[in-house]
Design an enzyme around this catalytic site. Structure first.
Site, PDB file in Angstrom:
ATOM      1  CB  CYS A   1      -1.345  20.584 -16.032  1.00 37.91           C
ATOM      2  SG  CYS A   1       0.355  20.512 -15.453  1.00 37.91           S
TER       3      CYS A   1
ATOM      4  CG  HIS B   1      -6.992  16.988 -19.349  1.00 39.75           C
ATOM      5  ND1 HIS B   1      -7.143  17.981 -18.412  1.00 39.75           N
ATOM      6  CD2 HIS B   1      -6.159  16.076 -18.782  1.00 39.75           C
ATOM      7  CE1 HIS B   1      -6.431  17.691 -17.328  1.00 39.75           C
ATOM      8  NE2 HIS B   1      -5.821  16.536 -17.527  1.00 39.75           N
TER       9      HIS B   1
ATOM     10  CG  ASN C   1      -9.183  16.311 -15.454  1.00 41.58           C
ATOM     11  OD1 ASN C   1      -8.865  17.317 -14.832  1.00 41.58           O
ATOM     12  ND2 ASN C   1      -8.350  15.332 -15.675  1.00 41.58           N
TER      13      ASN C   1
ATOM     14  CG  HIS D   1      -5.491  11.683 -16.769  1.00 44.46           C
ATOM     15  ND1 HIS D   1      -5.684  11.778 -15.413  1.00 44.46           N
ATOM     16  CD2 HIS D   1      -5.271  12.958 -17.193  1.00 44.46           C
ATOM     17  CE1 HIS D   1      -5.580  13.041 -15.026  1.00 44.46           C
ATOM     18  NE2 HIS D   1      -5.327  13.780 -16.102  1.00 44.46           N
TER      19      HIS D   1
ATOM     20  NE  ARG E   1      -3.814  15.189  -9.646  1.00 46.84           N
ATOM     21  CZ  ARG E   1      -3.486  15.294 -10.934  1.00 46.84           C
ATOM     22  NH1 ARG E   1      -2.855  16.372 -11.365  1.00 46.84           N
ATOM     23  NH2 ARG E   1      -3.807  14.353 -11.787  1.00 46.84           N
ATOM     24  CG  ASP E   2      -5.839  16.980 -13.490  1.00 46.47           C
ATOM     25  OD1 ASP E   2      -5.487  18.138 -13.699  1.00 46.47           O
ATOM     26  OD2 ASP E   2      -5.692  16.069 -14.327  1.00 46.47           O
TER      27      ASP E   2
HETATM   28  P1  HMG Z   1      12.584  22.024  -8.314  1.00 45.58           P
HETATM   29  O1  HMG Z   1      12.479  23.491  -8.163  1.00 45.58           O
HETATM   30  O2  HMG Z   1      13.363  21.504  -9.447  1.00 45.58           O
HETATM   31  O3  HMG Z   1      13.105  21.248  -7.042  1.00 45.58           O
HETATM   32  O4  HMG Z   1      11.118  21.454  -8.313  1.00 45.58           O
HETATM   33  P2  HMG Z   1      14.056  21.514  -5.889  1.00 45.58           P
HETATM   34  O5  HMG Z   1      14.371  20.179  -5.347  1.00 45.58           O
HETATM   35  O6  HMG Z   1      15.189  22.407  -6.324  1.00 45.58           O
HETATM   36  O7  HMG Z   1      13.150  22.293  -4.845  1.00 45.58           O
HETATM   37  C1  HMG Z   1      12.743  23.634  -4.980  1.00 45.58           C
HETATM   38  C2  HMG Z   1      11.989  24.051  -3.735  1.00 45.58           C
HETATM   39  O8  HMG Z   1      10.800  23.250  -3.600  1.00 45.58           O
HETATM   40  C3  HMG Z   1      12.774  23.820  -2.490  1.00 45.58           C
HETATM   41  O9  HMG Z   1      12.334  24.786  -1.544  1.00 45.58           O
HETATM   42  C4  HMG Z   1      12.334  22.465  -2.027  1.00 45.58           C
HETATM   43  O10 HMG Z   1      12.462  22.254  -0.649  1.00 45.58           O
HETATM   44  C5  HMG Z   1      10.876  22.501  -2.382  1.00 45.58           C
HETATM   45  P3  HMG Z   1      13.188  26.101  -1.269  1.00 45.58           P
HETATM   46  O11 HMG Z   1      14.511  25.588  -0.805  1.00 45.58           O
HETATM   47  O12 HMG Z   1      13.280  26.838  -2.586  1.00 45.58           O
HETATM   48  O13 HMG Z   1      12.372  26.828  -0.247  1.00 45.58           O
HETATM   49  N1  HMG Z   1      10.317  21.156  -2.636  1.00 45.58           N
HETATM   50  C6  HMG Z   1       9.229  20.694  -2.044  1.00 45.58           C
HETATM   51  N2  HMG Z   1       8.403  21.231  -1.131  1.00 45.58           N
HETATM   52  C7  HMG Z   1       7.366  20.489  -0.739  1.00 45.58           C
HETATM   53  N3  HMG Z   1       7.085  19.262  -1.235  1.00 45.58           N
HETATM   54  C8  HMG Z   1       7.886  18.697  -2.152  1.00 45.58           C
HETATM   55  C9  HMG Z   1       9.003  19.420  -2.586  1.00 45.58           C
HETATM   56  N4  HMG Z   1       9.986  19.177  -3.484  1.00 45.58           N
HETATM   57  C10 HMG Z   1      10.779  20.238  -3.491  1.00 45.58           C
HETATM   58  N5  HMG Z   1       7.598  17.491  -2.630  1.00 45.58           N
HETATM   59  C11 HMG Z   1       9.446  19.732  -8.170  1.00 45.58           C
HETATM   60  C12 HMG Z   1      10.835  20.099  -8.597  1.00 45.58           C
HETATM   61  C13 HMG Z   1       9.110  18.374  -8.738  1.00 45.58           C
HETATM   62  C14 HMG Z   1       9.372  19.705  -6.649  1.00 45.58           C
HETATM   63  C15 HMG Z   1       8.463  20.824  -8.682  1.00 45.58           C
HETATM   64  O14 HMG Z   1       8.717  21.060 -10.032  1.00 45.58           O
HETATM   65  C16 HMG Z   1       7.044  20.424  -8.513  1.00 45.58           C
HETATM   66  O15 HMG Z   1       6.542  20.353  -7.384  1.00 45.58           O
HETATM   67  N6  HMG Z   1       6.321  20.145  -9.621  1.00 45.58           N
HETATM   68  C17 HMG Z   1       4.968  19.650  -9.550  1.00 45.58           C
HETATM   69  C18 HMG Z   1       4.208  20.129 -10.698  1.00 45.58           C
HETATM   70  C19 HMG Z   1       2.777  19.621 -10.645  1.00 45.58           C
HETATM   71  O16 HMG Z   1       2.250  19.286  -9.581  1.00 45.58           O
HETATM   72  N7  HMG Z   1       2.121  19.544 -11.808  1.00 45.58           N
HETATM   73  C20 HMG Z   1       0.772  19.113 -11.898  1.00 45.58           C
HETATM   74  C21 HMG Z   1       0.609  17.644 -11.679  1.00 45.58           C
HETATM   75  S1  HMG Z   1       0.945  16.671 -13.143  1.00 45.58           S
HETATM   76  C22 HMG Z   1      -0.521  16.762 -14.054  1.00 45.58           C
HETATM   77  O17 HMG Z   1      -1.376  17.531 -13.744  1.00 45.58           O
HETATM   78  C23 HMG Z   1      -0.730  15.798 -15.188  1.00 45.58           C
HETATM   79  C24 HMG Z   1      -1.679  14.640 -14.830  1.00 45.58           C
HETATM   80  O18 HMG Z   1      -2.952  15.138 -14.465  1.00 45.58           O
HETATM   81  C25 HMG Z   1      -1.846  13.692 -16.015  1.00 45.58           C
HETATM   82  C26 HMG Z   1      -2.145  14.391 -17.340  1.00 45.58           C
HETATM   83  O19 HMG Z   1      -3.092  15.183 -17.407  1.00 45.58           O
HETATM   84  O20 HMG Z   1      -1.413  14.102 -18.282  1.00 45.58           O
HETATM   85  C27 HMG Z   1      -1.138  13.819 -13.644  1.00 45.58           C
HETATM   86 MG    MG Z   2      -4.448  15.768 -15.874  1.00 45.98          MG
END
Ligand code: HMG
Ligand code: MG
Length: 301
Positions: A240, A209, A249, A207, A14-15
């Site tokens: 990310c 990095h 990581n 967690h 994933r990450d």
């Molecule tokens: P948004 O644009 O604000 O949301 O995104 P929305 O509700 O307006 O939706 C926009 C579009 O996305 C729509 O489609 C929705 O249907 C679709 P459209 O009408 O434009 O065709 N949509 C989805 N599609 C599939 N699955 C879903 C979903 N939700 C909405 N679940 C949202 C908000 C949260 C969805 C978006 O910003 C997003 O997906 N963000 C994820 C970002 C991400 O994955 N970041 C990396 C993970 S975090 C990380 O890495 C840190 C960590 O490792 C810890 C650390 O290191 O600190 C965990």
């Molecule tokens: Mg991370």
């Protein structure tokens, strides 16, 4: 979940992969997950049910989880940002989910397009449904040591968010050094504050990095404070898309070597893990940059 001294929580699929630009075939991801399980990993974060536009690399989450071979005794958590993600995870057969927010407003907005408070509200129904299903749940607090947009992040902000996640009933909170800026003194400060706030060490994971090479030093500091779960990515991949400057990581092979040498059990076999590391290195078409990936374990002559 574990009879060992330490839980090694693998985030490579994933990450590790989420920020990779080139298309990685689902088949290669599934093989990676299999090899990680072969090496003895019992918690493997498989993918994310996020918006495909936000993280194109994991757009195959539905297909991947549906096809994935689930081994007995292995947990395969997936990231879920909202109810839409939950519905997809349910349909694909998930039984462990992670919600994710952060200790800084700017990162939360960039990453999931809401405020911290809105993210907590959005998690409430998601976690309630997960509880109804009897699923395992985790909550991430990103940018706990520093934010790419806001800079320093105080421990009070981390405690406030972690507390809300605990109140929502998550089994575990993972404290993220998203951009890899912490040193051991920061770990003592932040983890000390979390423990002082009454969050038990066995509900916390770290967690790290390893962006600036402080990952293992930070693990050592957290171990001294009683933390027993560490996130790591085999092959040292990771980053990310919404955290400029976030690099790999902490590498699972570096962590495993360190824990072995410290005499702490964890259930992961280093040579088998290096097979998984080589697989991902070949898949990505670049050599391993991790210390133990390059040197191997130490065969005492
Ligand atoms: P948004 O644009 O604000 O949301 O995104 P929305 O509700 O307006 O939706 C926009 C579009 O996305 C729509 O489609 C929705 O249907 C679709 P459209 O009408 O434009 O065709 N949509 C989805 N599609 C599939 N699955 C879903 C979903 N939700 C909405 N679940 C949202 C908000 C949260 C969805 C978006 O910003 C997003 O997906 N963000 C994820 C970002 C991400 O994955 N970041 C990396 C993970 S975090 C990380 O890495 C840190 C960590 O490792 C810890 C650390 O290191 O600190 C965990
Ligand atoms: Mg991370």
């Amino acid at each position: 979940m574990s009879d060992h001294d330490v839980r090694v929580y693998e985030v490579g699929p994933r990450d590790g992969l989420q920020n990779e630009r080139g298309a990685i075939p689902t088949e290669a991801k599934l093989r990676f997950i299999d090899l990680l399980a072969d090496a003895g990993l019992r918690e493997i974060e498989a993918t994310s049910f996020v918006a495909p536009r936000a993280v194109p690399q994991l757009a195959d989450a539905d297909d991947l989880l549906t096809r994935m071979e689930r081994r007995a005794g292995v947990r395969y958590p997936v990231l879920v940002p909202n109810e839409r993600g939950l519905a997809r995870a349910e349909a694909a057969g998930a039984d462990a989910i992670c919600v994710f927010t952060a200790a800084s407003e700017a990162f939360t907005k960039a990453n999931i397009n809401v405020s911290i408070a809105q993210s907590i509200d959005a998690f409430r129904p998601v976690l309630a449904r997960a509880r109804d299903h009897g699923w395992w749940t985790r909550g991430y607090v990103s940018t706990a040591f520093g934010c790419p947009y806001q800079g320093e992040v105080g421990e009070a902000a981390v405690v406030a968010v972690a507390r809300q996640l605990v109140e929502l009933g998550v089994d575990e909170v993972s404290i993220g050094d998203t951009i890899g800026v912490a040193a051991p003194g920061d770990v003592r400060r932040v983890v000390g504050a979390l423990l002082h706030a009454g969050i038990a060490a066995d509900r916390l994971a770290m967690h790290f990095h390893d962006t600036r090479g402080t990952g293992l030093a930070n693990v050592a500091a957290a171990l001294e404070l009683g933390i027993r779960c560490f996130d790591a990515s085999t092959g040292g991949t990771g980053g990310c898309p919404y955290a400029p400057g976030a690099a790999g990581n902490l590498a699972t092979e570096d962590l495993v070597y360190f824990l072995d040498r410290e005499g702490l059990t964890h259930g992961v076999e280093l040579d088998a893990l290096l097979v998984a590391a080589r697989h991902i290195s070949e898949t990505l078409g670049r050599p391993l940059s991790t210390k133990v990936g390059q040197a191997g374990g130490w065969r005492v002559p």
